[in-house]
Write an enzyme that holds these catalytic residues in place. Structure first.
Site, short mmCIF file in Angstrom:
data_model
loop_
_atom_site.label_atom_id
_atom_site.label_comp_id
_atom_site.label_asym_id
_atom_site.label_seq_id
_atom_site.Cartn_x
_atom_site.Cartn_y
_atom_site.Cartn_z
N GLU A 1 3.78 -7.21 1.64
CA GLU A 1 3.39 -7.41 0.24
C GLU A 1 3.52 -6.11 -0.54
O GLU A 1 2.53 -5.58 -1.05
CB GLU A 1 1.93 -7.88 0.16
CG GLU A 1 1.64 -9.17 0.89
CD GLU A 1 0.14 -9.46 0.99
OE1 GLU A 1 -0.68 -8.55 0.76
OE2 GLU A 1 -0.20 -10.61 1.31
N ARG B 1 -4.26 4.05 -16.04
CA ARG B 1 -4.44 4.73 -14.76
C ARG B 1 -5.11 6.10 -14.85
O ARG B 1 -5.99 6.40 -14.04
CB ARG B 1 -3.11 4.83 -14.00
CG ARG B 1 -2.53 3.44 -13.65
CD ARG B 1 -1.31 3.51 -12.73
NE ARG B 1 -1.68 4.01 -11.43
CZ ARG B 1 -1.54 5.27 -11.03
NH1 ARG B 1 -0.96 6.16 -11.82
NH2 ARG B 1 -1.95 5.65 -9.85
N GLY C 1 0.76 -1.24 0.00
CA GLY C 1 0.00 0.00 0.00
C GLY C 1 0.79 1.29 0.00
O GLY C 1 0.22 2.35 -0.24
N GLY D 1 3.88 -3.60 -3.48
CA GLY D 1 3.67 -3.66 -4.92
C GLY D 1 4.26 -2.42 -5.56
O GLY D 1 5.46 -2.33 -5.81
N ARG D 2 3.41 -1.44 -5.76
CA ARG D 2 3.74 -0.19 -6.45
C ARG D 2 5.09 0.42 -6.08
O ARG D 2 5.83 0.90 -6.93
CB ARG D 2 2.63 0.82 -6.13
CG ARG D 2 2.75 2.14 -6.82
CD ARG D 2 1.73 3.14 -6.25
NE ARG D 2 0.42 2.59 -6.08
CZ ARG D 2 -0.57 2.64 -6.98
NH1 ARG D 2 -0.39 3.27 -8.11
NH2 ARG D 2 -1.73 2.08 -6.73
N CYS E 1 -10.93 6.24 -29.38
CA CYS E 1 -12.20 6.96 -29.55
C CYS E 1 -13.01 6.94 -28.26
O CYS E 1 -14.08 6.31 -28.18
CB CYS E 1 -12.96 6.37 -30.72
SG CYS E 1 -12.05 6.65 -32.24
N TYR F 1 -8.38 6.07 -12.69
CA TYR F 1 -8.27 6.68 -11.36
C TYR F 1 -8.01 8.18 -11.42
O TYR F 1 -7.59 8.75 -10.40
CB TYR F 1 -7.09 6.06 -10.58
CG TYR F 1 -6.96 4.57 -10.63
CD1 TYR F 1 -8.00 3.74 -10.22
CD2 TYR F 1 -5.77 3.98 -11.04
CE1 TYR F 1 -7.85 2.35 -10.26
CE2 TYR F 1 -5.61 2.61 -11.06
CZ TYR F 1 -6.66 1.80 -10.67
OH TYR F 1 -6.50 0.44 -10.70
N TYR G 1 1.26 -1.00 -12.32
CA TYR G 1 -0.11 -0.92 -12.81
C TYR G 1 -0.15 -0.22 -14.18
O TYR G 1 -1.06 0.54 -14.48
CB TYR G 1 -1.02 -0.24 -11.78
CG TYR G 1 -0.96 -0.92 -10.43
CD1 TYR G 1 -1.53 -2.17 -10.25
CD2 TYR G 1 -0.27 -0.35 -9.35
CE1 TYR G 1 -1.45 -2.84 -9.03
CE2 TYR G 1 -0.18 -1.01 -8.13
CZ TYR G 1 -0.77 -2.25 -7.98
OH TYR G 1 -0.67 -2.90 -6.77
C1 LIG Z 1 -2.58 -4.97 -4.61
C2 LIG Z 1 -2.20 -5.66 -3.36
C3 LIG Z 1 -0.96 -5.39 -2.75
C4 LIG Z 1 0.01 -4.38 -3.28
O1 LIG Z 1 -0.46 -3.09 -3.16
P1 LIG Z 1 0.48 -1.84 -3.49
O2 LIG Z 1 -0.35 -0.69 -3.16
O3 LIG Z 1 0.82 -1.92 -4.92
O4 LIG Z 1 1.67 -1.96 -2.59
C5 LIG Z 1 -0.63 -6.11 -1.62
N1 LIG Z 1 -1.47 -7.03 -1.09
C6 LIG Z 1 -2.68 -7.29 -1.63
C7 LIG Z 1 -3.54 -8.31 -1.01
C8 LIG Z 1 -3.08 -6.62 -2.78
O5 LIG Z 1 -4.28 -6.86 -3.32
#
Ligand SMILES: *Cc1c(COP(=O)(O)O)cnc(C)c1O
Length: 421
Positions: free
Chosen positions: A275, A314, A240, A277-278, A343, A318, A372
């Site tokens: 976890e 994106r 997150g 991600g981004r 279009c 968003y 993303y």
């Molecule tokens: C999407 C997701 C993440 C990663 O989120 P980021 O904001 O990209 O860090 C981690 N855990 C779960 C369960 C997710 O769905």
């Protein structure tokens, strides 16, 4: 910090001029910097180095390209996956099955079966029914599934509604108010080793406070579950962390995040799982594009580029902001709308933006497109699937080919019974 900087008047990815990639691969095209990926992976891991027991799984939905996953595997990261397809990718990239965590609100029986066959490390269960089903699938394989229960802590993450996941109206996890009773019941399932909790309250978080509130709630729940006689050995804190999309924007750093985690969760006596991600790939990637033409507009000119919402969704999904920079800026500025050829009015990257002056044929980049980005690409308007490249110092490789519309057309057929009509 990233490695997309101007050298000799032209933006380079590490030591490669972006015009070289545009000439050889064509545009639009994603360009990732390996040095930036590695740097971000290490900064995040270093921020958690004070925690005695931890596990870091890259949330591969942010960027599931096989070469990117290989970089993460080489950095010692596991994977957080949300489908059988992502699981297959993580394994193909060389990630150890035991380092793979399976999240997601809709795991099918077939997906659980496959993941158990591969002996993945952990399932993050999102409902009581899912836990019961996972137990049955595990018993059928004579196995016990290591798992944790995902809790919805009912905390407002303060991010865009479409990427907020921890409010009670969101579909994810079990409501924290029911957590104790559901945990009691699932802990009795013979096919489960229910060993802890998980949460993930949303993405692109610009403030640590909602995370701290959510972690505090989970800490209280850990105490209650232990008092109820449960062994709690793992807590997955999700991902997150937000990233700066605009020059000069300041977001909580991984170090500040790590400090908060240590302060709030440091005495839980569990393996803390993460976890991200981004935060790892976002600023390690750009979308390279060429200006098709600059069209006069009543208020501002429209810079029509060859990238579109099918390549980078994106902004249309968003209302997201991506910095736009010319590859060879001439020092002049202009105010313009930046749009793609699709279009739909939603195929707009920016309105009334102050940008480098560009003209037909010029190259430009959308920055912070490594997360993303390509993973959400489609072939809408029968456009090609956008290719991806990875730069490493003074070499680069195509790591995903452009898929031409003809190749997609070849997968379609008209039934014989329509032909005679
Ligand atoms: C999407 C997701 C993440 C990663 O989120 P980021 O904001 O990209 O860090 C981690 N855990 C779960 C369960 C997710 O769905």
């Amino acid at each position: 910090m990233d490695h997309f900087e101007i050298k000799n008047g032209e933006v380079h990815a590490e030591n490669i001029a972006l015009s070289k990639i545009a000439d050889e691969v064509g545009t639009p095209c994603y360009v990732y910097s390996k040095a930036t990926l590695v740097r971000h992976a290490r900064v995040f891991a270093d921020a958690l180095s004070h925690l005695p027991s931890k596990h870091i799984a890259f949330a591969i939905k942010a960027n599931p390209n096989l070469a990117v996953l290989r970089v993460m595997a080489n950095e010692g990261y596991g994977a957080d996956v949300v489908s059988a397809g992502e699981l297959a990718r993580a394994l193909a990239a060389g990630m150890a099955a035991e380092d793979i965590v399976f999240s997601g609100v809709g795991k099918s029986r077939a997906e659980m079966d496959y993941a158990l066959e591969q002996n993945i490390g952990q399932f993050n269960i999102e409902s009581e029914d899912e836990g019961v089903e996972l137990s049955a699938v595990a018993l059928a394989q004579n196995k016990v599934a290591d798992c944790v229960l995902r809790i919805n802590p009912d905390v407002d993450a303060g991010t865009h509604a479409k990427i907020s996941t921890g409010k009670s109206e969101n579909k994810f996890g079990v409501p924290i108010h029911w957590a104790e009773e559901i945990f009691d019941r699932l802990a009795k399932q013979k096919g489960l080793n229910l060993r802890g909790l998980a949460l993930h309250i949303g993405s692109q978080l610009s403030d640590l406070k909602p995370l701290e509130i959510a972690f505090t709630k989970i800490g209280e729940l850990v105490k209650k579950l232990r008092a109820n006689g449960h062994m709690i050995t793992h807590v997955d804190l999700g991902g997150g962390l937000g990233v700066p999309y605009r020059k000069g924007e300041i977001l909580p750093s991984p170090a500040e995040y790590g400090e908060m985690v240590g302060r709030v969760c440091g005495d839980w006596n569990v393996c803390l799982m993460f976890e991200p991600g981004r935060v790892i790939p976002a600023n390690a990637g750009v979308l390279l594009t060429r200006v098709i033409r600059v069209k006069r507009g009543m208020i501002n000119p429209f810079v029509v580029v060859d990238a579109a919402m099918n390549d980078l969704a994106r902004p249309s999904l968003y209302d997201a902001w991506h910095d736009f920079d010319a590859i060879c800026p001439n020092g002049q500025r202009m105010t313009a709308n930046i749009v793609g050829p699709i279009c739909e009015t939603g195929d707009t990257f920016a309105m009334g933006r102050d940008i480098d002056e560009v003209k037909s044929g010029d190259l430009a980049i959308f920055r912070t497109a490594g997360a993303y980005g390509a993973t959400m690409a489609s072939t809408y308007n029968s456009r090609p699937m956008v290719p991806e490249t990875l730069v490493d110092g003074d070499r680069y490789a195509i790591v995903a080919n452009r898929i031409e519309p003809q190749a997609i057309l070849a997968e379609e057929q008209v039934p014989e019974w329509l032909m005679g009509e």
